[in-house]
Design a protein around this motif. Structure first.
Motif, PDB file in Angstrom:
ATOM      1  N   THR A  62      35.850   7.348  26.214  1.00  0.00           N
ATOM      2  CA  THR A  62      35.677   6.244  25.628  1.00  0.00           C
ATOM      3  C   THR A  62      34.115   5.841  25.816  1.00  0.00           C
ATOM      4  O   THR A  62      33.694   5.230  24.771  1.00  0.00           O
ATOM      5  CB  THR A  62      36.361   5.132  26.534  1.00  0.00           C
ATOM      6  N   GLY A  63      33.392   6.240  26.638  1.00  0.00           N
ATOM      7  CA  GLY A  63      32.022   5.999  26.971  1.00  0.00           C
ATOM      8  C   GLY A  63      31.282   6.898  25.666  1.00  0.00           C
ATOM      9  O   GLY A  63      30.507   6.228  24.928  1.00  0.00           O
ATOM     10  N   ARG A  64      31.781   8.046  25.338  1.00  0.00           N
ATOM     11  CA  ARG A  64      31.269   8.885  24.036  1.00  0.00           C
ATOM     12  C   ARG A  64      31.617   8.166  22.996  1.00  0.00           C
ATOM     13  O   ARG A  64      30.703   8.174  21.947  1.00  0.00           O
ATOM     14  CB  ARG A  64      31.872  10.221  24.374  1.00  0.00           C
ATOM     15  N   CYS A  65      32.806   7.474  22.896  1.00  0.00           N
ATOM     16  CA  CYS A  65      33.289   6.939  21.640  1.00  0.00           C
ATOM     17  C   CYS A  65      32.233   5.631  21.476  1.00  0.00           C
ATOM     18  O   CYS A  65      31.889   5.299  20.105  1.00  0.00           O
ATOM     19  CB  CYS A  65      34.677   6.568  21.830  1.00  0.00           C
ATOM     20  N   LEU A  66      31.814   4.877  22.466  1.00  0.00           N
ATOM     21  CA  LEU A  66      31.003   3.569  22.616  1.00  0.00           C
ATOM     22  C   LEU A  66      29.547   4.392  21.973  1.00  0.00           C
ATOM     23  O   LEU A  66      29.107   3.656  21.048  1.00  0.00           O
ATOM     24  CB  LEU A  66      30.928   2.864  23.582  1.00  0.00           C
ATOM     25  N   LEU A  67      29.157   5.390  22.212  1.00  0.00           N
ATOM     26  CA  LEU A  67      27.938   5.810  22.252  1.00  0.00           C
ATOM     27  C   LEU A  67      27.935   6.025  20.565  1.00  0.00           C
ATOM     28  O   LEU A  67      26.706   6.010  19.950  1.00  0.00           O
ATOM     29  CB  LEU A  67      27.611   6.753  23.175  1.00  0.00           C
ATOM     30  N   SER A  68      28.669   7.018  20.336  1.00  0.00           N
ATOM     31  CA  SER A  68      28.958   7.389  18.869  1.00  0.00           C
ATOM     32  C   SER A  68      29.111   6.362  17.797  1.00  0.00           C
ATOM     33  O   SER A  68      28.774   6.479  16.671  1.00  0.00           O
ATOM     34  CB  SER A  68      29.785   8.596  18.698  1.00  0.00           C
ATOM     35  N   SER A  69      29.292   5.361  18.301  1.00  0.00           N
ATOM     36  CA  SER A  69      29.536   4.008  17.307  1.00  0.00           C
ATOM     37  C   SER A  69      28.670   3.022  17.511  1.00  0.00           C
ATOM     38  O   SER A  69      28.941   1.829  17.325  1.00  0.00           O
ATOM     39  CB  SER A  69      31.089   3.425  17.315  1.00  0.00           C
ATOM     40  N   ARG A  70      27.455   3.288  18.033  1.00  0.00           N
ATOM     41  CA  ARG A  70      26.360   2.198  18.485  1.00  0.00           C
ATOM     42  C   ARG A  70      25.947   1.305  17.173  1.00  0.00           C
ATOM     43  O   ARG A  70      25.531   0.151  17.003  1.00  0.00           O
ATOM     44  CB  ARG A  70      25.335   2.661  19.119  1.00  0.00           C
ATOM     45  N   ASP A  71      25.795   2.281  15.970  1.00  0.00           N
ATOM     46  CA  ASP A  71      25.415   1.636  14.957  1.00  0.00           C
ATOM     47  C   ASP A  71      26.617   0.524  14.183  1.00  0.00           C
ATOM     48  O   ASP A  71      26.144   0.053  12.988  1.00  0.00           O
ATOM     49  CB  ASP A  71      24.984   2.645  13.723  1.00  0.00           C
ATOM     50  N   GLY A  72      27.700   0.426  14.828  1.00  0.00           N
ATOM     51  CA  GLY A  72      28.592  -0.434  14.281  1.00  0.00           C
ATOM     52  C   GLY A  72      29.492   0.299  13.336  1.00  0.00           C
ATOM     53  O   GLY A  72      30.388  -0.428  12.644  1.00  0.00           O
ATOM     54  N   ALA A  73      29.112   1.391  12.709  1.00  0.00           N
ATOM     55  CA  ALA A  73      30.109   2.190  11.828  1.00  0.00           C
ATOM     56  C   ALA A  73      31.597   2.169  12.398  1.00  0.00           C
ATOM     57  O   ALA A  73      32.350   1.941  11.398  1.00  0.00           O
ATOM     58  CB  ALA A  73      29.507   3.442  11.474  1.00  0.00           C
TER      59      ALA A  73
END
Length: 169
Positions: free
Chosen positions: A17-28
């Motif tokens: 989940t943390g990795r998921c949140l980091l990979s979607s920081r740009d809101g994409a």
């Protein structure tokens, strides 16, 4: 042993989940990240807090609806498909996680929610599906999301395997 498996499942889900949140920081992929955060909250509630927020069956429904939503909105994204798979597997395994892996029915008789053969079969099926996802989705994914995809598939596999082992035990 159940405490170790619970910790492994929750830690793997938290890392994913943390990795998921980091990979979607740009809101994409904010919906996917939000869905994975809800999945982690559900796992913590059912496995560690004893269903303080919702019942295990209600969490299962929430996770399965989120899986369908993520799959419908991922637009062919390998990451979206992997996240939908994590949500669906977790939703399917969640009812068995409530109160350990058995419950008391009626007159105090302990009844296993999942027979060991079914839990082991589910674990093997999850493993095969995840390996298939890694093999096929990784090829189609762009170079920028291959690392995120691998992280999420590996952490999802570890989490699903730990939950399946708890059900089999």
């Amino acid at each position: 042993m159940p405490h170790l498996l619970t910790a492994a499942a929750l830690l793997a889900a938290a890392v994913g989940t943390g990795r998921c949140l980091l990979s979607s920081r740009d809101g994409a992929d904010l919906p996917g990240a939000a869905a994975m955060t809800v999945m982690l909250a559900g796992m913590v509630d059912v496995m560690a807090l004893g269903c303080q927020l919702l019942t295990a069956n209600a969490w299962a429904v929430v996770l399965l609806v989120l899986a369908a939503g993520v799959l419908l909105t991922c637009r062919g994204s390998s990451l979206g498909a992997a996240r939908a798979l994590h949500l669906a597997v977790t939703g399917a395994l969640t009812p068995g996680m409530a109160g350990g892996h058995s419950h008391t029915a009626g007159h105090g008789t302990r009844i296993a929610l999942w027979p060991p053969v079914l839990a082991v079969s589910a674990a093997l099926l999850c493993g095969l599906v995840y390996v298939g996802c890694i093999a096929f989705s990784g090829r189609r994914a762009g170079p920028h999301c291959r690392t995120a995809l691998r992280w999420e598939l590996v952490t999802g596999t570890v989490s699903a395997a730990a939950m399946s082992a708890m059900l089999a035990g």
